[in-house]
Design a protein around this motif. Structure first.
Motif, PDB file in Angstrom:
ATOM      1  N   TYR A   1      28.624  38.713  49.362  1.00  0.00           N
ATOM      2  CA  TYR A   1      29.908  38.727  50.083  1.00  0.00           C
ATOM      3  C   TYR A   1      29.684  38.691  51.597  1.00  0.00           C
ATOM      4  O   TYR A   1      30.466  38.085  52.329  1.00  0.00           O
TER       5      TYR A   1
ATOM      6  N   GLN B   1      37.652  45.598  47.102  1.00  0.00           N
ATOM      7  CA  GLN B   1      37.837  44.696  45.959  1.00  0.00           C
ATOM      8  C   GLN B   1      39.135  45.090  45.260  1.00  0.00           C
ATOM      9  O   GLN B   1      39.381  46.270  44.996  1.00  0.00           O
ATOM     10  N   ASN B   2      39.980  44.091  44.993  1.00  0.00           N
ATOM     11  CA  ASN B   2      41.254  44.419  44.328  1.00  0.00           C
ATOM     12  C   ASN B   2      41.065  44.553  42.818  1.00  0.00           C
ATOM     13  O   ASN B   2      39.958  44.375  42.291  1.00  0.00           O
TER      14      ASN B   2
ATOM     15  N   ASN C   1      41.864  42.671  40.526  1.00  0.00           N
ATOM     16  CA  ASN C   1      41.506  41.419  39.858  1.00  0.00           C
ATOM     17  C   ASN C   1      40.038  41.073  40.055  1.00  0.00           C
ATOM     18  O   ASN C   1      39.587  40.003  39.648  1.00  0.00           O
TER      19      ASN C   1
ATOM     20  N   GLU D   1      38.597  40.603  42.937  1.00  0.00           N
ATOM     21  CA  GLU D   1      38.408  39.737  44.112  1.00  0.00           C
ATOM     22  C   GLU D   1      38.029  40.574  45.336  1.00  0.00           C
ATOM     23  O   GLU D   1      38.656  41.601  45.605  1.00  0.00           O
ATOM     24  N   ASN D   2      36.999  40.134  46.052  1.00  0.00           N
ATOM     25  CA  ASN D   2      36.647  40.774  47.310  1.00  0.00           C
ATOM     26  C   ASN D   2      37.644  40.318  48.376  1.00  0.00           C
ATOM     27  O   ASN D   2      37.799  39.119  48.626  1.00  0.00           O
ATOM     28  N   VAL D   3      38.320  41.278  49.019  1.00  0.00           N
ATOM     29  CA  VAL D   3      39.445  40.913  49.892  1.00  0.00           C
ATOM     30  C   VAL D   3      39.242  41.305  51.353  1.00  0.00           C
ATOM     31  O   VAL D   3      40.060  40.946  52.205  1.00  0.00           O
TER      32      VAL D   3
ATOM     33  N   GLU E   1      40.421  38.793  54.056  1.00  0.00           N
ATOM     34  CA  GLU E   1      40.570  37.432  53.555  1.00  0.00           C
ATOM     35  C   GLU E   1      42.005  36.937  53.770  1.00  0.00           C
ATOM     36  O   GLU E   1      42.959  37.705  53.649  1.00  0.00           O
TER      37      GLU E   1
END
Length: 284
Positions: free
Chosen positions: A161, A186-187, A189, A191-193, A217
């Motif tokens: 990341y 990370q959310n 889902n 996903e790294n945000v 992001e």
């Protein structure tokens, strides 16, 4: 020189914490010299007495080399003789030889004369201001009492990341040197945000956790993710309060629009702001 630097930078705190501020200023001056000895100068009179000095270091950015000006100090009895300008001229000639593209420094905007001096040379306020708060005064954003799962998982930044979110060498160095203070969100889902990058810097009172950058992001809730990352790093500072005396961050905030946000976290503007200019636009 260290005494003049400490008195200028710390103001009233210098007299309240004499030895600590002197030690901190000495380390700053020594660090500049060790990193870029070609950019540190003193000026002597005919009796070989030191009348003043300038201390800088050269750093690298994606745009090229940057000269960071830490301190220009002239002893009181030698002021108003153009010595500061001579020192600036010398260091700018060196910067030109070193292919520096930009010069930056922090100025106390509560002191009007230094700011005016720099502006007359072509430096401009960049919009960046310093916010700082002691650990004991830091506040965590309101926690929701809901039993639902948290929206974000916070953990150390992974190598993959880090490569994705930033190519900035200084942020990569942060992760290498202070991995425990560089986190990603990370959310639910997977996903790294977003990510927050911090490092330890010295202050005469003790170590501060300096926030270098918060990246989120696109297409995600910027404020929510920033707040979650700030909450995580604030919690680390409070838990590690024996080692970390506070948090500091340089914020791009030309109109003071972020003041309330940082006040809610227990951080306040210090009065120090960034001035900068392209090397080829500086006028002496």
């Amino acid at each position: 020189m260290a005494r003049l630097y400490a008195e200028s930078y710390y103001g009233d705190f210098f007299h309240e914490h004499l030895q600590e501020s002197l030690d901190d200023a000495t380390q700053t001056v020594r660090s500049d010299f060790e990193q870029s000895p070609e950019c540190c100068f003193v000026i002597l009179n005919s009796n070989n007495e030191c009348m003043g000095g300038i201390f800088c270091y050269i750093g690298s950015t994606d745009q090229g080399k940057v000269l960071n000006l830490d301190s220009v100090q002239i002893l009181p009895e030698f002021r108003k003789q153009g010595l500061a300008q001579k020192l600036m001229q010398q260091v700018l000639e060196t910067a030109l030889e070193e292919k520096v593209v930009r010069v930056e420094m922090f100025v106390d905007r509560r002191e009007t004369q230094p700011a005016l001096w720099y502006r007359n040379m072509g430096f401009e306020f960049t919009g960046k201001v310093q916010y700082t708060g002691l650990t004991e005064n830091l506040k965590l954003p309101d926690e929701h009492e809901s039993e639902s799962l948290p929206k974000f998982k916070i953990e150390p930044i992974s190598k993959d990341y880090l490569e994705k979110i930033s190519s900035d060498k200084s942020l990569h160095s942060c992760v290498e040197e202070f991995p425990q203070y560089c986190l990603m969100a990370q959310n639910n889902n997977g996903e790294n945000v977003g990510a927050i990058f911090c490092k330890i810097v010295r202050n005469f009172r003790g170590p501060l956790l300096q926030i270098e950058s918060v990246l989120v992001e696109p297409n995600f809730n910027q404020k929510e993710i920033r707040t979650e990352l700030m909450k995580a790093i604030t919690n680390i500072a409070k838990v590690d309060s024996e080692k970390i005396i506070g948090i500091t961050q340089i914020v791009d905030d030309p109109q003071g629009e972020s003041t309330q946000y940082y006040n809610d976290l227990g951080l306040s503007p210090t009065g120090w702001v960034e001035y900068a200019a392209p090397l080829d636009e500086i006028k002496l």
